[in-house]
Design an enzyme around this catalytic site. Sequence first.
Site, short mmCIF file in Angstrom:
data_model
loop_
_atom_site.label_atom_id
_atom_site.label_comp_id
_atom_site.label_asym_id
_atom_site.label_seq_id
_atom_site.Cartn_x
_atom_site.Cartn_y
_atom_site.Cartn_z
N LYS A 84 0.84 -1.21 0.00
CA LYS A 84 0.00 0.00 0.00
C LYS A 84 0.87 1.26 0.00
CE LYS A 84 -3.85 -2.30 2.31
NZ LYS A 84 -4.47 -2.70 3.58
N ASP A 114 -10.93 3.15 4.27
CA ASP A 114 -11.35 1.75 4.24
C ASP A 114 -12.87 1.63 4.15
OD1 ASP A 114 -9.61 -0.32 4.00
OD2 ASP A 114 -9.16 -0.53 6.12
N GLN A 117 -4.40 -1.06 9.71
CA GLN A 117 -4.35 -2.41 9.15
C GLN A 117 -4.95 -3.42 10.13
OE1 GLN A 117 -3.33 -3.30 6.02
NE2 GLN A 117 -3.93 -5.39 6.48
#
Length: 299
Positions: free
Chosen positions: A53, A120, A97
């Site tokens: 990422k 997200d 994460q």
Amino acid sequence: MAVVIDGKAKAASVIETVRKAAENLEQQTGVKPGLAVVIVGNDPASHAYVNSKSKTAKECGFKSIQHTLPEETTQAELEALVATLNADASIHGILVQLPLPGHLNSDTVIQSILPEKDVDGLSVLNAGKLATGDLKTGLISCTPAGSMLLVRSIHGDDLSGLNAVVIGRSNLFGKPMGQLLLNANATVTMAHSRTKDLAGVCKTADILVAAVGRPQMVKADWVKPGATVIDVGINRIPAPEKGEGKSRLVGDVAYDEASAVAAAITPVPGGVGPMTIAMLMANTVIAAHRALGKTAPKF
């Protein structure tokens, strides 16, 4: 044989759109889109994802920040970092994460991220906007958003008259995927482990989306001839043919047999996977445009 839906090519196209949008934004405002990724602990898979990422964010021309925290980080320390990032105007997207180490409450952390920085798409506000059909002002969870672009590459934007079945009802994927299909006018069935005659339900689908985390569960006789199959699963299984102790990645769909029945299918790897990171970048550039009062690009 089915058309193989190339997630790598589609993801590369999204990334190029993001890169150009980020470049234009910086030319207009002097501001780079900023993405902060937070990882806690030592999970190797999580570190591999995060590194990927961060690398992609740099390729897109973003300001990319990574916070790597030790396993023993406390809830208060993690929430304090999120609060700092919330207050930082140069950061437009925040990603924590998952999974977090067991002693941390991930839901509390995720909900503490400002919804407009929640790239997200997991905050209650963003999930609620999607559920009520507002696709314009929220941020949509990355894997469903990417999967939907792959569906559109086959069927176009309007799915009127098509039956869609989603296997899996998670907040992370299944529910938002169902909402996206519904918003595109598909007739949607949400199937899961408690569904009676799951194979029979799947066989009604013009668009079958599998997200159950069970390797090769969906067999050829679950697939309606001519259906589009989107395989979200990533499972590692033993591959003794490659040598002792070796493994390989497979999806939730038995690819070889299903691809003989389906009209279009995503491979694993190389299907949905690349789309997730691409849509994370898309969400970040959208968030940056909104924060600066600019019209966000469409994907």
